[in-house]
Design an enzyme around this catalytic site. Structure first.
Site: not given
Ligand code: EPU
Length: 342
Positions: A165, A237, A333
């Site tokens: 990012r 995010s 972010e």
């Molecule tokens: N999780 C929880 N609780 C929740 C949601 C998620 O514990 O309520 C944990 C779960 O274990 C899950 C992990 O967090 O496996 C990761 O969640 P997710 O796959 O949704 O990914 P993220 O790391 O939270 C990142 C990006 C998103 C992108 C997703 C999918 C960042 C800051 N965000 O989120 O990007 O869509 O991965 O690859 O890196 C954005 O930047 O606007 C965005 C939405």
């Protein structure tokens, strides 16, 4: 075509739907129009800010200066061989239309980035990423204009200093360049990246793995997890996933054995900020006119006519709880513009 507006509301230009004004708004469709504008003595001293789709931004006060709004359009094939096609894409194109264009032509590389809001010109700035792919993986180079000198420069992928990012356009050259075109390298020979847990499972619904089915799967996952900006104004995010040392993770695991982590190097781990925020019981919570999304707590929502400062205040409270409970500093972010009145 150019348009210049005075005291223009930016409510329609940011997905948080924050109602603030800019002193000047300059919209243009051609590179030579922005070059002429940057050399116009009338606007030389004004502060300038480039706005893309407004989907990763939070305005906290009126903008005193000029908002530059590139509406340059076009996708052109500039080179190709048996393996790759090279496309020059204008900054004003909508990101997801570009993804659709690649999928329709059977070119691989951006299918995992389906459904991301915003314009093409903004994608290198925060190196957009999702489901195991980052845009840096397909960017050859970036064409940008230095806002203070009005000179055009080419940034190779290496010179963009991409990170998680992050890029040179968020650091050393923050608000210093206006991106006009991006050269992408797409694959004719497909290498699918479907290792990201949820995608692998969802893809089992289909008899074949191909670009269209990956696109459908990702759009489906996003729809179920992320709030719709039309009904719940947000900027995706709000926080980054923090990166901590292996020794700190080891220590945290003694108290929190379920902590969600991903190895990023031999000594560093990325922690799911969504998990940290959920553990601090922020999911679905409201603070003044802002709230935390109930299924993806990385996303903050303008619940009802919130000010940018109210959203910042909520984010500060979340940061504080995560710091107190886990001794981890989470970073914002989204790009915060202006100064908040807390
Ligand atoms: N999780 C929880 N609780 C929740 C949601 C998620 O514990 O309520 C944990 C779960 O274990 C899950 C992990 O967090 O496996 C990761 O969640 P997710 O796959 O949704 O990914 P993220 O790391 O939270 C990142 C990006 C998103 C992108 C997703 C999918 C960042 C800051 N965000 O989120 O990007 O869509 O991965 O690859 O890196 C954005 O930047 O606007 C965005 C939405």
């Amino acid at each position: 075509m150019i348009n210049i507006y005075r005291n223009h509301s930016l409510k329609e230009y940011n997905t948080f739907g924050i109602d603030i004004k800019t002193s000047f708004f300059f919209e243009f469709t051609k590179e030579n129009e922005i070059l002429a504008f940057l050399n116009d003595s009338k606007y030389k001293k004004e502060k300038k800010f480039v706005l893309g789709g407004g989907s990763n931004i939070l305005f906290v006060s009126d903008f005193e200066g000029v908002i530059l709004y590139p509406q340059i359009l076009g996708i052109e094939t500039i080179n190709e061989n048996n393996k790759h096609v090279y496309l020059r894409v204008a900054a004003g194109e909508i990101w997801d239309n570009f993804v659709e264009y690649c999928i329709n032509n059977n070119w691989a590389g951006v299918e995992n980035l389906s459904g991301i809001p915003g314009k093409v010109g903004a994608c290198p700035v925060q190196n957009i990423g999702a489901y195991g792919v980052e845009v840096k993986d397909v960017i050859e180079s970036v064409e940008a204009i230095n806002i203070s000198t009005g000179k055009k420069e080419i940034f190779s992928n290496f010179r963009c200093k991409f990170g998680y990012r992050n890029s040179i356009f968020k650091n050393q050259f923050k608000n210093k360049y206006l991106i006009t075109y991006i050269i992408f390298r797409l694959d004719k020979i497909h290498r699918y990246k479907v290792g990201y847990g949820q995608i692998e499972n969802e893809l089992k619904k289909y008899s074949e793995i191909n670009l269209v089915n990956i696109q459908k799967t990702i759009i489906n996952i996003r729809k179920n997890k992320l709030p719709n900006v039309e009904t719940s104004p947000n900027a995706g995010s709000f926080f980054k996933n923090p990166i901590i040392s292996d020794s700190k993770l080891k220590k945290l695991k003694l108290t929190f054995p379920d902590i969600v982590s991903y190895k990023v190097s031999n000594t560093k781990y990325k922690i799911a900020a969504a998990w940290l925020i959920e553990q601090c019981a922020w999911k679905g919570k409201k603070y003044k006119n802002a709230s935390v999304h109930s299924s993806q707590p990385l996303v903050l929502i303008n619940h009802y006519n919130a000010t940018g400062s109210e959203i910042i205040a909520l984010s500060e409270k979340i940061k504080k709880s995560v710091l107190e409970k886990f001794d981890i500093k989470i970073e914002i972010e989204v790009n915060v513009i202006g100064s908040s009145k807390l």
